[in-house]
Design an enzyme around this catalytic site. Sequence first.
Site, PDB file in Angstrom:
ATOM      1  N   HIS A 146      14.094  18.642   5.068  1.00  0.00           N
ATOM      2  CA  HIS A 146      13.274  18.288   6.233  1.00  0.00           C
ATOM      3  C   HIS A 146      13.530  19.278   7.375  1.00  0.00           C
ATOM      4  O   HIS A 146      12.600  19.723   8.045  1.00  0.00           O
ATOM      5  CB  HIS A 146      13.639  16.891   6.761  1.00  0.00           C
ATOM      6  CG  HIS A 146      13.336  15.760   5.829  1.00  0.00           C
ATOM      7  ND1 HIS A 146      14.292  14.855   5.418  1.00  0.00           N
ATOM      8  CD2 HIS A 146      12.168  15.362   5.258  1.00  0.00           C
ATOM      9  CE1 HIS A 146      13.726  13.950   4.623  1.00  0.00           C
ATOM     10  NE2 HIS A 146      12.449  14.231   4.511  1.00  0.00           N
ATOM     11  N   LYS A 201       8.942   2.061  -0.221  1.00  0.00           N
ATOM     12  CA  LYS A 201      10.386   2.370  -0.210  1.00  0.00           C
ATOM     13  C   LYS A 201      11.160   1.306   0.550  1.00  0.00           C
ATOM     14  O   LYS A 201      10.675   0.776   1.553  1.00  0.00           O
ATOM     15  CB  LYS A 201      10.630   3.721   0.475  1.00  0.00           C
ATOM     16  CG  LYS A 201      10.076   4.911  -0.276  1.00  0.00           C
ATOM     17  CD  LYS A 201      10.374   6.198   0.490  1.00  0.00           C
ATOM     18  CE  LYS A 201       9.810   7.422  -0.220  1.00  0.00           C
ATOM     19  NZ  LYS A 201       9.880   8.633   0.639  1.00  0.00           N
ATOM     20  N   ARG A 249       7.119  20.208  -1.931  1.00  0.00           N
ATOM     21  CA  ARG A 249       8.170  20.738  -2.806  1.00  0.00           C
ATOM     22  C   ARG A 249       7.532  21.167  -4.122  1.00  0.00           C
ATOM     23  O   ARG A 249       6.820  22.141  -4.175  1.00  0.00           O
ATOM     24  CB  ARG A 249       9.259  19.687  -3.018  1.00  0.00           C
ATOM     25  CG  ARG A 249      10.094  19.415  -1.787  1.00  0.00           C
ATOM     26  CD  ARG A 249      10.953  18.194  -1.941  1.00  0.00           C
ATOM     27  NE  ARG A 249      10.115  17.033  -2.215  1.00  0.00           N
ATOM     28  CZ  ARG A 249      10.516  15.776  -2.190  1.00  0.00           C
ATOM     29  NH1 ARG A 249      11.771  15.504  -1.949  1.00  0.00           N
ATOM     30  NH2 ARG A 249       9.677  14.792  -2.428  1.00  0.00           N
ATOM     31  N   SER A 304      15.719  12.642   0.127  1.00  0.00           N
ATOM     32  CA  SER A 304      16.664  11.696   0.734  1.00  0.00           C
ATOM     33  C   SER A 304      17.272  10.826  -0.362  1.00  0.00           C
ATOM     34  O   SER A 304      18.461  10.483  -0.322  1.00  0.00           O
ATOM     35  CB  SER A 304      15.940  10.805   1.745  1.00  0.00           C
ATOM     36  OG  SER A 304      15.334  11.580   2.737  1.00  0.00           O
TER      37      SER A 304
HETATM   38  O1  PNS Z   1       8.784  10.579   3.833  1.00  0.00           O
HETATM   39  P1  PNS Z   1       7.668   9.793   3.211  1.00  0.00           P
HETATM   40  O2  PNS Z   1       8.186   8.481   2.658  1.00  0.00           O
HETATM   41  O3  PNS Z   1       6.920  10.588   2.174  1.00  0.00           O
HETATM   42  O4  PNS Z   1       6.649   9.451   4.415  1.00  0.00           O
HETATM   43  C1  PNS Z   1       5.490   8.704   4.146  1.00  0.00           C
HETATM   44  C2  PNS Z   1       4.790   8.237   5.433  1.00  0.00           C
HETATM   45  C3  PNS Z   1       5.695   7.359   6.251  1.00  0.00           C
HETATM   46  C4  PNS Z   1       4.384   9.455   6.244  1.00  0.00           C
HETATM   47  C5  PNS Z   1       3.517   7.462   4.962  1.00  0.00           C
HETATM   48  O5  PNS Z   1       3.892   6.432   4.110  1.00  0.00           O
HETATM   49  C6  PNS Z   1       2.695   6.905   6.128  1.00  0.00           C
HETATM   50  O6  PNS Z   1       1.992   7.638   6.781  1.00  0.00           O
HETATM   51  N1  PNS Z   1       2.804   5.578   6.346  1.00  0.00           N
HETATM   52  C7  PNS Z   1       2.092   4.898   7.418  1.00  0.00           C
HETATM   53  C8  PNS Z   1       0.852   4.151   6.897  1.00  0.00           C
HETATM   54  C9  PNS Z   1      -0.277   5.135   6.696  1.00  0.00           C
HETATM   55  O7  PNS Z   1      -0.862   5.629   7.650  1.00  0.00           O
HETATM   56  N2  PNS Z   1      -0.563   5.492   5.423  1.00  0.00           N
HETATM   57  C10 PNS Z   1      -1.552   6.499   5.086  1.00  0.00           C
HETATM   58  C11 PNS Z   1      -2.923   5.949   4.900  1.00  0.00           C
HETATM   59  S1  PNS Z   1      -3.003   4.753   3.622  1.00  0.00           S
END
Ligand code: PNS
Length: 164
Positions: free
Chosen positions: A20, A44, A93, A131
């Site tokens: 990150h 998660k 990645r 992570s």
């Molecule tokens: O590090 P991650 O787990 O890949 O991050 C994912 C994250 C938190 C960016 C994603 O799950 C997210 O944007 N969640 C908020 C809800 C949302 O807007 N989802 C996208 C449209 S369904």
Amino acid sequence: MAKHIIAVYPGSFDPVTNGHLDIIERAVPIFDRIIVAVGENLSKKPLFTVDERMAILKKILKRYRNIEVDSFSGLLITFARTKRASVIVRGLRAVSDYDYEFQLALTNRMLDHRIETIFIMTRGRYSFLSSGIAKEIAKNGGDVRKLVPATVERVLKEKFRDRA
Ligand code: PNS
């Protein structure tokens, strides 16, 4: 007037890794302001609370003047709009990230086409890192010093000691 480009770099950051940080360091010279935003990924189950994750990020990123650490619940696109961001940054990645990132980017574009998702490719040496991997190694007493900053190494140790 010159454009002031605000980017949101969202993620679970549970906890933040060197992967990150690599993405953040490379985004810093591209955007005027970066908001590193701790969000909720419903698929998660986090180890650290949102407040803990934010405190770690704030400590590690305090030397950057154009970075702000925040959190959001609900939709990412709503948060980005509130912050007047025109860009969402995501790290990529391996090919295995592609399906999910494609879905996320296209959903966000459907919700607001004015906010563009921009991908930064990870450095090869972090392409395996997540992570989840760092937590698994730390949980089993392994050495995570090459994977996460010293602050995170410490909090991982504490977390798993408390849980033991
Ligand atoms: O590090 P991650 O787990 O890949 O991050 C994912 C994250 C938190 C960016 C994603 O799950 C997210 O944007 N969640 C908020 C809800 C949302 O807007 N989802 C996208 C449209 S369904």
